[in-house]
Each structure stands twice: as structure tokens, then as C-alpha cells.
Design a protein around this motif. Structure first.
Motif, PDB file in Angstrom:
ATOM      1  N   ILE A  18       0.832  -1.208   0.000  1.00  0.00           N
ATOM      2  CA  ILE A  18       0.000   0.000   0.000  1.00  0.00           C
ATOM      3  C   ILE A  18       0.864   1.255   0.000  1.00  0.00           C
ATOM      4  CG2 ILE A  18      -1.592   1.335   1.453  1.00  0.00           C
ATOM      5  CD1 ILE A  18      -2.894  -1.403   2.187  1.00  0.00           C
ATOM      6  N   THR A  19       1.910   1.256   0.820  1.00  0.00           N
ATOM      7  CA  THR A  19       2.814   2.405   0.870  1.00  0.00           C
ATOM      8  C   THR A  19       3.394   2.699  -0.501  1.00  0.00           C
ATOM      9  OG1 THR A  19       3.439   1.930   3.162  1.00  0.00           O
ATOM     10  CG2 THR A  19       4.937   3.302   1.897  1.00  0.00           C
ATOM     11  N   VAL A  20       3.966   1.694  -1.116  1.00  0.00           N
ATOM     12  CA  VAL A  20       4.668   1.891  -2.390  1.00  0.00           C
ATOM     13  C   VAL A  20       3.713   2.253  -3.515  1.00  0.00           C
ATOM     14  CG1 VAL A  20       6.005   0.726  -4.190  1.00  0.00           C
ATOM     15  CG2 VAL A  20       6.656   0.472  -1.788  1.00  0.00           C
ATOM     16  N   ASN A  21       2.569   1.574  -3.582  1.00  0.00           N
ATOM     17  CA  ASN A  21       1.673   1.834  -4.714  1.00  0.00           C
ATOM     18  C   ASN A  21       0.973   3.189  -4.601  1.00  0.00           C
ATOM     19  OD1 ASN A  21       1.504  -0.465  -6.773  1.00  0.00           O
ATOM     20  ND2 ASN A  21       1.615  -1.535  -4.808  1.00  0.00           N
ATOM     21  N   TYR A  47      11.120  -3.161  -3.024  1.00  0.00           N
ATOM     22  CA  TYR A  47      10.065  -3.036  -4.037  1.00  0.00           C
ATOM     23  C   TYR A  47      10.453  -2.002  -5.090  1.00  0.00           C
ATOM     24  CZ  TYR A  47       5.050  -3.206  -5.443  1.00  0.00           C
ATOM     25  OH  TYR A  47       3.864  -3.377  -6.110  1.00  0.00           O
ATOM     26  N   VAL A  48      10.967  -0.856  -4.665  1.00  0.00           N
ATOM     27  CA  VAL A  48      11.252   0.216  -5.625  1.00  0.00           C
ATOM     28  C   VAL A  48      12.707   0.248  -6.105  1.00  0.00           C
ATOM     29  CG1 VAL A  48       9.383   1.716  -4.890  1.00  0.00           C
ATOM     30  CG2 VAL A  48      11.584   1.885  -3.748  1.00  0.00           C
ATOM     31  N   LEU A  49      13.619  -0.363  -5.339  1.00  0.00           N
ATOM     32  CA  LEU A  49      15.031  -0.333  -5.723  1.00  0.00           C
ATOM     33  C   LEU A  49      15.517  -1.653  -6.307  1.00  0.00           C
ATOM     34  CD1 LEU A  49      16.542   1.642  -2.708  1.00  0.00           C
ATOM     35  CD2 LEU A  49      16.158   2.495  -5.032  1.00  0.00           C
ATOM     36  N   GLY A  50      14.759  -2.726  -6.108  1.00  0.00           N
ATOM     37  CA  GLY A  50      15.123  -4.010  -6.683  1.00  0.00           C
ATOM     38  C   GLY A  50      16.350  -4.621  -6.034  1.00  0.00           C
ATOM     39  N   GLU A  51      17.186  -5.285  -6.848  1.00  0.00           N
ATOM     40  CA  GLU A  51      18.337  -6.031  -6.352  1.00  0.00           C
ATOM     41  C   GLU A  51      19.317  -5.157  -5.585  1.00  0.00           C
ATOM     42  OE1 GLU A  51      18.681  -9.337  -6.479  1.00  0.00           O
ATOM     43  OE2 GLU A  51      16.664  -9.313  -7.339  1.00  0.00           O
ATOM     44  N   GLU A  52      19.327  -3.891  -5.878  1.00  0.00           N
ATOM     45  CA  GLU A  52      20.227  -2.962  -5.193  1.00  0.00           C
ATOM     46  C   GLU A  52      20.007  -2.979  -3.679  1.00  0.00           C
ATOM     47  OE1 GLU A  52      21.237   1.858  -5.274  1.00  0.00           O
ATOM     48  OE2 GLU A  52      19.632   1.031  -6.509  1.00  0.00           O
ATOM     49  N   MET A 245      -0.344  -8.539  -7.776  1.00  0.00           N
ATOM     50  CA  MET A 245       0.499  -7.919  -6.765  1.00  0.00           C
ATOM     51  C   MET A 245       1.803  -8.686  -6.599  1.00  0.00           C
ATOM     52  SD  MET A 245       1.033  -5.439  -4.783  1.00  0.00           S
ATOM     53  CE  MET A 245      -0.528  -4.594  -4.521  1.00  0.00           C
ATOM     54  N   LYS A 246       1.741 -10.013  -6.614  1.00  0.00           N
ATOM     55  CA  LYS A 246       2.961 -10.800  -6.508  1.00  0.00           C
ATOM     56  C   LYS A 246       3.871 -10.570  -7.702  1.00  0.00           C
ATOM     57  CE  LYS A 246       1.098 -14.509  -3.606  1.00  0.00           C
ATOM     58  NZ  LYS A 246       0.850 -15.962  -3.476  1.00  0.00           N
ATOM     59  N   GLU A 247       3.292 -10.436  -8.879  1.00  0.00           N
ATOM     60  CA  GLU A 247       4.088 -10.141 -10.072  1.00  0.00           C
ATOM     61  C   GLU A 247       4.730  -8.764  -9.966  1.00  0.00           C
ATOM     62  OE1 GLU A 247       3.539  -9.889 -14.941  1.00  0.00           O
ATOM     63  OE2 GLU A 247       2.007 -10.860 -13.705  1.00  0.00           O
ATOM     64  N   SER A 248       3.981  -7.828  -9.410  1.00  0.00           N
ATOM     65  CA  SER A 248       4.499  -6.480  -9.201  1.00  0.00           C
ATOM     66  C   SER A 248       5.707  -6.499  -8.272  1.00  0.00           C
ATOM     67  CB  SER A 248       3.390  -5.596  -8.616  1.00  0.00           C
ATOM     68  OG  SER A 248       3.853  -4.312  -8.301  1.00  0.00           O
ATOM     69  N   HIS A 249       5.632  -7.273  -7.185  1.00  0.00           N
ATOM     70  CA  HIS A 249       6.764  -7.415  -6.262  1.00  0.00           C
ATOM     71  C   HIS A 249       7.959  -8.052  -6.962  1.00  0.00           C
ATOM     72  CE1 HIS A 249       3.785  -7.605  -2.632  1.00  0.00           C
ATOM     73  NE2 HIS A 249       3.948  -6.382  -3.092  1.00  0.00           N
ATOM     74  N   GLN A 250       7.684  -9.110  -7.704  1.00  0.00           N
ATOM     75  CA  GLN A 250       8.760  -9.866  -8.350  1.00  0.00           C
ATOM     76  C   GLN A 250       9.520  -9.006  -9.361  1.00  0.00           C
ATOM     77  OE1 GLN A 250       7.454 -13.234 -10.673  1.00  0.00           O
ATOM     78  NE2 GLN A 250       9.415 -14.273 -10.487  1.00  0.00           N
ATOM     79  N   LYS A 251       8.811  -8.165 -10.079  1.00  0.00           N
ATOM     80  CA  LYS A 251       9.430  -7.330 -11.101  1.00  0.00           C
ATOM     81  C   LYS A 251       9.879  -5.975 -10.574  1.00  0.00           C
ATOM     82  CE  LYS A 251       7.047  -9.480 -14.998  1.00  0.00           C
ATOM     83  NZ  LYS A 251       6.167  -9.271 -16.184  1.00  0.00           N
ATOM     84  N   ASN A 252       9.638  -5.726  -9.273  1.00  0.00           N
ATOM     85  CA  ASN A 252      10.003  -4.438  -8.666  1.00  0.00           C
ATOM     86  C   ASN A 252       9.400  -3.274  -9.440  1.00  0.00           C
ATOM     87  OD1 ASN A 252      12.959  -6.197  -8.443  1.00  0.00           O
ATOM     88  ND2 ASN A 252      11.827  -5.645  -6.604  1.00  0.00           N
ATOM     89  N   LEU A 253       8.146  -3.459  -9.827  1.00  0.00           N
ATOM     90  CA  LEU A 253       7.419  -2.437 -10.567  1.00  0.00           C
ATOM     91  C   LEU A 253       6.090  -2.165  -9.879  1.00  0.00           C
ATOM     92  CD1 LEU A 253       7.821  -3.435 -14.332  1.00  0.00           C
ATOM     93  CD2 LEU A 253       8.549  -1.280 -13.298  1.00  0.00           C
ATOM     94  N   PRO A 254       5.896  -0.982  -9.295  1.00  0.00           N
ATOM     95  CA  PRO A 254       4.568  -0.637  -8.773  1.00  0.00           C
ATOM     96  C   PRO A 254       3.513  -0.809  -9.859  1.00  0.00           C
ATOM     97  CG  PRO A 254       6.194   0.964  -8.047  1.00  0.00           C
ATOM     98  CD  PRO A 254       6.887   0.081  -9.047  1.00  0.00           C
ATOM     99  N   LEU A 255       2.302  -1.086  -9.431  1.00  0.00           N
ATOM    100  CA  LEU A 255       1.236  -1.471 -10.361  1.00  0.00           C
ATOM    101  C   LEU A 255       0.986  -0.455 -11.464  1.00  0.00           C
ATOM    102  CD1 LEU A 255      -1.174  -2.849  -7.644  1.00  0.00           C
ATOM    103  CD2 LEU A 255      -0.206  -4.208  -9.519  1.00  0.00           C
TER     104      LEU A 255
END
Length: 280
Positions: A18-21, A47-52, A245-255
Motif C-alpha cells: 500500500i505504501t509503495v503503490n 520493491y522500488v530499488l530491486g536487487e540494489e 500484486m505478486k508479479e508487481s513485487h517480483q518485477k520491482n514495478l509498482p502497479l
């Protein structure tokens, strides 16, 4: 500048999602937006920075982060080089504003102050030295830079959560439609009211965000109806469950960047618009 804290003492209710989206929608609408991640799990950061922001065997904790800020507040990080004495170290670190710890993301208008898994080690020292207002004081100068700040919190009422509530203008409460969540809500609201009375008289409960809402199921409808019957501020826009939502997390891309037309994204958009419209 509007500062919102996303808070629930119960885990697994979707705080980070919820925070990120909501922050991503804020940025997508042209508002300069900052996420402050106070949860040691660092889900919002990842979520927003990914592997970093992911800790691995070959990669340590991403720095600078919110732990570094609180370390500097305590003066526990020794400076190396020409300034070696403790007084010089304190003077140097105290001159740094919160902006020194912020990272830009790949998304326009969206920045993040990452969390650290080691925040718990500092908590006792921060409490004993009465540093509970430091985050509020550090956020205030950011009004010249940001339009919106969203703070993600740990699933507990602790030093970091209290710091966030003191620093914020509004509280958003994620809520799963089950009996246990409803029972825990009373304690949560009592903690918010106590914080309002003791530390932050401008703090308001902006609303309860119903997450994982299954409109066709009887129990969720009954739980929401009970909340409204208790005259609690439940947002009209509710978030349905979705594998997206799980796909969004996996790809580090907000919806809003991954699937702008998806039903869950549109539910978030309706929620964001309801929140923004309700601002006084």
C-alpha cells in the motif's frame, strides 16, 4: 507537504504494498514523493530499488539508509580521516540533513530512504536518549523538496512506529477482512489516540484501507459493515486480491507502471483519488 504513515501492528496486512503503490501514484501524478522505510524487513525499499536493496552473500546492506541516520543522531559512527575526535564527529554528523540518506529511484518524482535489518540494535539507545522527535525534526525541512511523504512502519508499536506517528500528519490503516484484524483495531486506535494526546495534536486517522476484499464473500462484507456501523472512517475504495500484486513485487514495478489498466491498479487509483480529494 503532506506526511502519511501507513501503520498496523498486525503483520501481513499489505503495509508495504500500500505504501509503495500509493507513493507511486502520487509520483505518477507529478507530486515529488518520498518513501521512508522504517521496517527492518525493508520490503518497500526492495520493491522500488530491486536487487540494489537485497542483501546477499556478496552484497551487504544498501547505504546510506535510515539506520545510518539514527546512528548519526546518536553519534555512534566514528569519522575517519582528518577529523578523528568525538566532538568533531558529532559536529560533522549533526550538520547532515535527512536528504543525505535518500536514494533516487528509476521512477520520476519518486525517492526512497531505505530501511536496514539492523534497526532493532539501535532502538534501546534511541529510547534511552529520548530521540523520539528526531525524525519529525528531520522531515520538516524536506517541505521545500517534497509534496508527499509516505512512511512504512514495522508491524509493532515501537520506537520507530512512534517516531513515524509523531512525524506524520495523517495515518492510513491497512485492514484485512478477518475477525482477528477487527479485534486488534481497537488497540491500534488507542495507541494512535495516545500519541495524538501526548506528542502530536495535529495527527489524524485519515482512514482504514480494506485490503484483500472479496466482494462476493459474506464474511468480508459483514466485517466492513461492522466497521462502518462503529462509525470508523473506512475508505469507499477497497483493494481486491490479485496475483498481479505478486508479479508487481517480483518485477520491482509498482502497479501503475506494470499494469495501469488492471482492476487492482484501478482500485488503487480510486483509493488515491479518494485520499487526495479528502485533504482539507
Amino acid at each position: 507537504m503532506q506526511t502519511r504513515v501507513v501503520f498496523n501492528q498486525k503483520g501481513g496486512v499489505g503495509k508495504s504494498s500500500i505504501t509503495v503503490n500509493l507513493a507511486a501514484l502520487s509520483a505518477q501524478h507529478g507530486l515529488k514523493t518520498l518513501i521512508i522505510d522504517l521496517d527492518p524487513q525493508a520490503n518497500s525499499s526492495q520493491y522500488v530499488l530491486g536487487e540494489e536493496a537485497v542483501i546477499t552473500a556478496s552484497q551487504g546492506v544498501l547505504e546510506p539508509n535510515i539506520e545510518n541516520y539514527f546512528q548519526d543522531v546518536l553519534g555512534v559512527k566514528e569519522q575517519k580521516g582528518l577529523i578523528g575526535n568525538a566532538l568533531g564527529s558529532l559536529l560533522k554528523t549533526r550538520s547532515k540533513g535527512l536528504e543525505s540518506y535518500i536514494h533516487h529511484t528509476r521512477f520520476k518524482f519518486l525517492d526512497v530512504l531505505p530501511a536496514s535489518p539492523h534497526l532493532g540494535a539501535l532502538e534501546h539507545a534511541l529510547e534511552s536518549k529520548h530521540k523520539i522527535y528526531k525524525l519529525r525534526d528531520a522531515i520538516q525541512p524536506l517541505a521545500a523538496v517534497y509534496d508527499r511523504i509516505y512512511i512504512d512502519t514495522p508491524p509493532a508499536f515501537n520506537f520507530y512506529t512512534l517516531s513515524a506517528l509523531i512525524a506524520a500528519d495523517r495515518v492510513l490503516i491497512p485492514f484485512d477482512c478477518d475477525v482477528f484484524s477487527r479485534r486488534a483495531l481497537q488497540t491500534l486506535l488507542e495507541n494512535i489516540l495516545e500519541t495524538q494526546d501526548d506528542h502530536n495534536d495535529r495527527l489524524e486517522v485519515e482512514g482504514i484501507i480494506v485490503n484483500q476484499f472479496q466482494a462476493q464473500a459474506k464474511l468480508p462484507r459483514e466485517v466492513v459493515a461492522a466497521l462502518k456501523a462503529d462509525q470508523l472512517p473506512v475508505f469507499d475504495a477497497m483493494l481486491p486480491p490479485s496475483i498481479m500484486m505478486k508479479e508487481s513485487h517480483q518485477k520491482n514495478l509498482p502497479l501503475v507502471y506494470l499494469a495501469p489498466d488492471h482492476k487492482l491498479t484501478q482500485a488503487y487509483l480510486a483509493l488515491f483519488q479518494e485520499i487526495e480529494k479528502g485533504r482539507g
